[in-house]
Design an enzyme around this catalytic site. Structure first.
Site, mmCIF file in Angstrom:
data_model
loop_
_atom_site.group_PDB
_atom_site.id
_atom_site.type_symbol
_atom_site.label_atom_id
_atom_site.label_comp_id
_atom_site.label_asym_id
_atom_site.label_seq_id
_atom_site.Cartn_x
_atom_site.Cartn_y
_atom_site.Cartn_z
ATOM 1 N N CYS A 134 0.835 -1.201 0.000
ATOM 2 C CA CYS A 134 0.000 0.000 0.000
ATOM 3 C C CYS A 134 0.873 1.255 0.000
ATOM 4 O O CYS A 134 1.470 1.601 1.032
ATOM 5 C CB CYS A 134 -0.923 -0.033 1.208
ATOM 6 N N CYS A 137 -0.528 4.079 2.226
ATOM 7 C CA CYS A 137 -0.320 3.832 3.664
ATOM 8 C C CYS A 137 1.129 4.087 4.060
ATOM 9 O O CYS A 137 1.401 4.727 5.079
ATOM 10 C CB CYS A 137 -0.640 2.378 4.015
ATOM 11 N N ASP A 138 2.061 3.568 3.289
ATOM 12 C CA ASP A 138 3.446 3.470 3.768
ATOM 13 C C ASP A 138 4.460 4.302 2.997
ATOM 14 O O ASP A 138 5.624 4.382 3.411
ATOM 15 C CB ASP A 138 3.883 1.991 3.731
HETATM 16 P P1 FAD Z 1 -10.891 -5.849 5.608
HETATM 17 O O1 FAD Z 1 -10.118 -5.035 6.573
HETATM 18 O O2 FAD Z 1 -10.147 -6.703 4.632
HETATM 19 O O3 FAD Z 1 -11.903 -6.745 6.460
HETATM 20 C C1 FAD Z 1 -12.638 -7.763 5.843
HETATM 21 C C2 FAD Z 1 -12.988 -8.796 6.910
HETATM 22 O O4 FAD Z 1 -13.882 -9.746 6.345
HETATM 23 C C3 FAD Z 1 -11.777 -9.572 7.404
HETATM 24 O O5 FAD Z 1 -11.661 -9.426 8.806
HETATM 25 C C4 FAD Z 1 -12.069 -11.008 6.999
HETATM 26 O O6 FAD Z 1 -11.632 -11.959 7.978
HETATM 27 C C5 FAD Z 1 -13.583 -11.021 6.879
HETATM 28 N N1 FAD Z 1 -14.084 -12.022 5.951
HETATM 29 C C6 FAD Z 1 -13.637 -12.290 4.687
HETATM 30 N N2 FAD Z 1 -14.370 -13.267 4.141
HETATM 31 C C7 FAD Z 1 -15.307 -13.629 5.079
HETATM 32 C C8 FAD Z 1 -16.355 -14.586 5.099
HETATM 33 N N3 FAD Z 1 -16.572 -15.384 4.037
HETATM 34 N N4 FAD Z 1 -17.119 -14.699 6.214
HETATM 35 C C9 FAD Z 1 -16.894 -13.905 7.297
HETATM 36 N N5 FAD Z 1 -15.900 -12.982 7.327
HETATM 37 C C10 FAD Z 1 -15.120 -12.836 6.226
HETATM 38 N N6 FAD Z 1 -5.049 1.561 5.474
HETATM 39 C C11 FAD Z 1 -4.877 2.807 5.964
HETATM 40 O O7 FAD Z 1 -5.805 3.627 5.900
HETATM 41 N N7 FAD Z 1 -3.703 3.190 6.554
HETATM 42 C C12 FAD Z 1 -2.657 2.326 6.710
HETATM 43 O O8 FAD Z 1 -1.596 2.697 7.249
HETATM 44 C C13 FAD Z 1 -2.825 1.002 6.230
HETATM 45 N N8 FAD Z 1 -1.835 0.091 6.358
HETATM 46 C C14 FAD Z 1 -2.044 -1.185 5.988
HETATM 47 C C15 FAD Z 1 -1.041 -2.121 6.239
HETATM 48 C C16 FAD Z 1 -1.221 -3.443 5.911
HETATM 49 C C17 FAD Z 1 -0.133 -4.447 6.232
HETATM 50 C C18 FAD Z 1 -2.433 -3.849 5.252
HETATM 51 C C19 FAD Z 1 -2.643 -5.307 4.869
HETATM 52 C C20 FAD Z 1 -3.418 -2.931 4.974
HETATM 53 C C21 FAD Z 1 -3.238 -1.583 5.337
HETATM 54 N N9 FAD Z 1 -4.216 -0.614 5.091
HETATM 55 C C22 FAD Z 1 -4.058 0.645 5.593
HETATM 56 C C23 FAD Z 1 -5.428 -0.912 4.306
HETATM 57 C C24 FAD Z 1 -6.630 -1.173 5.221
HETATM 58 O O9 FAD Z 1 -6.285 -2.153 6.177
HETATM 59 C C25 FAD Z 1 -7.823 -1.635 4.397
HETATM 60 O O10 FAD Z 1 -8.114 -0.675 3.407
HETATM 61 C C26 FAD Z 1 -9.068 -1.821 5.274
HETATM 62 O O11 FAD Z 1 -8.812 -2.731 6.316
HETATM 63 C C27 FAD Z 1 -10.260 -2.334 4.447
HETATM 64 O O12 FAD Z 1 -11.331 -2.539 5.309
HETATM 65 P P2 FAD Z 1 -12.538 -3.541 4.927
HETATM 66 O O13 FAD Z 1 -13.416 -3.546 6.130
HETATM 67 O O14 FAD Z 1 -13.075 -3.186 3.611
HETATM 68 O O15 FAD Z 1 -11.871 -4.964 4.723
#
Ligand code: FAD
Ligand code: NAP
Length: 313
Positions: A134, A137-138
């Protein structure tokens, strides 16, 4: 019958739950296959979420502070993996792994997306500690420093461009000598003086120590020559898997409109083309893939769910 089933417990799902329950819905369950928190719990730090500026806190610490608030207004959490969502008449059936079925008037899917791994030595060891997927992010952690980008698609080149405005030099490593990215994007990259294209090359190894990544070794696949890129952060952009399987029926067909890359097509209110079904966070089209935008999407979707249910009654 649930008022709303939320699938996925990352920033989008938790925020949707907070807004839905605080907005008066009584019967809202969030299905999350693991602990709530989502992808950001893998990060060693987060410094672009306004109001949270604590350098010694990890992504896990950050998301822990969300739990109490998001569950305070009555959101229920079930640690279960959802297999599929089916629309039956005017409601939905949620099929859980193992066969259990739950009915819901509305569904918000927010199962995120997972960056693909390139599988070189050190990638997992230093993921989140110098190896990143990302740039938004970084990238700032490498202000005026060199970085290496792996990949030759649109994402790699667009993110390389973003990084070139922050970092001293951006070395784009691609395994072939032709790029998959759109030609205009490639031309724009070639015009940027501090972006350097290193073709026919792969990452041989990412190396470092307790404090994180120290550099990367790049191997030319034609000559076997190794270049040591010390003190460089590494950004890996080799594609994404959108976690969209819950929206596929038993025949593998999607139940709502998707784009060619498997992202859910929604409008500005997170509505899909199926009444009562909403999608938000990293799995939707044009997602900025940030915690703040995923949380914003969750709030928007929950407000829409409340209106939708009001109109049903
Ligand atoms: P996710 O966070 O991906 O959550 C989806 C959830 O759904 C997961 O917990 C998963 O277990 C669950 N799930 C999936 N399939 C199923 C299923 N079939 N049944 C039940 N549950 C399920 N963003 C920033 O803004 N700043 C940062 O500094 C930053 N750093 C990051 C660093 C890393 C290492 C990573 C990997 C990401 C980073 N991001 C950062 C990006 C940020 O984490 C994501 O944009 C954000 O988490 C997306 O949120 P979401 O709720 O859409 O999905
Ligand atoms: P992508 O198009 O699949 O490109 C992935 C890149 O990573 C390719 O260059 C691939 O090399 C390389 N790669 C894959 N596995 C690798 C490995 N193990 N080691 C080293 N390199 C590896 O993925 P993307 O760039 O994320 O794009 C996904 C889709 O979104 C594409 O259709 C893209 O056009 C689209 N997109 C569009 C825009 C836009 O229109 N503005 C922006 C971003 C993304 P090879 O080329 O050799 O296979």
């Amino acid at each position: 019958m649930l008022d709303c089933a939320i699938i996925g417990g990352g920033p989008a799902g938790l925020t949707a739950g907070l807004y839905a329950t605080r907005g008066g819905l009584q019967n809202v369950t969030m299905f999350e296959l693991g602990m709530p928190g989502g992808q950001i719990t893998q990060s060693s730090e987060i410094e672009n979420y306004p109001g949270f500026f604590e350098h010694d806190k990890t992504g896990m610490d950050f998301m822990n502070s969300w739990q109490e608030q998001c569950f305070h207004f009555g959101l229920k959490h079930e640690m279960k993996k959802v297999e599929r969502v089916t629309k039956v008449d005017n409601h939905f059936v949620i099929t859980i792994e193992g066969g259990e079925q739950v009915e819901a008037l509305t569904v918000i899917t927010c199962t995120g997306s997972t960056p693909k791994r390139a599988n070189f030595n050190g990638e997992s060891e230093f993921f989140g500690k110098g190896v990143s997927t990302c740039a938004t992010c970084d990238g700032f952690f490498y202000k005026n420093k060199p970085v290496t980008v792996l990949g030759g698609g649109d994402t790699a080149l667009e993110e390389a461009f973003y990084l070139s405005n922050i970092c001293s030099d951006v070395y784009v490593v691609h395994r072939r000598d032709e790029f998959r990215a759109a030609p205009p994007t490639l031309e724009r990259i070639k015009r940027k003086e501090n972006i350097h294209l290193i073709t026919d090359s792969v990452i041989e190894e990412a190396y470092g120590g307790m404090m994180g990544l120290d550099g990367v070794k790049i191997k030319n696949t034609k000559t076997d020559e190794i270049t040591d890129m010390a003190n460089s952060g590494l950004f890996v952009f080799v594609g994404h898997n959108v976690n969209n399987s819950v929206l596929q029926d038993e025949n593998g067909e999607f139940i709502c409109a998707m784009n060619d890359w498997g992202q859910v097509i929604v409008d500005l209110t997170m509505k899909t083309d199926v009444a009562g079904l909403f999608a938000c966070g990293d799995m939707r089209i044009q997602a900025p893939k940030q915690v703040i935008s995923a949380a914003g999407d969750g709030a928007v979707a929950a407000l829409q769910v409340i209106s939708y249910i009001q109109e049903l009654s």
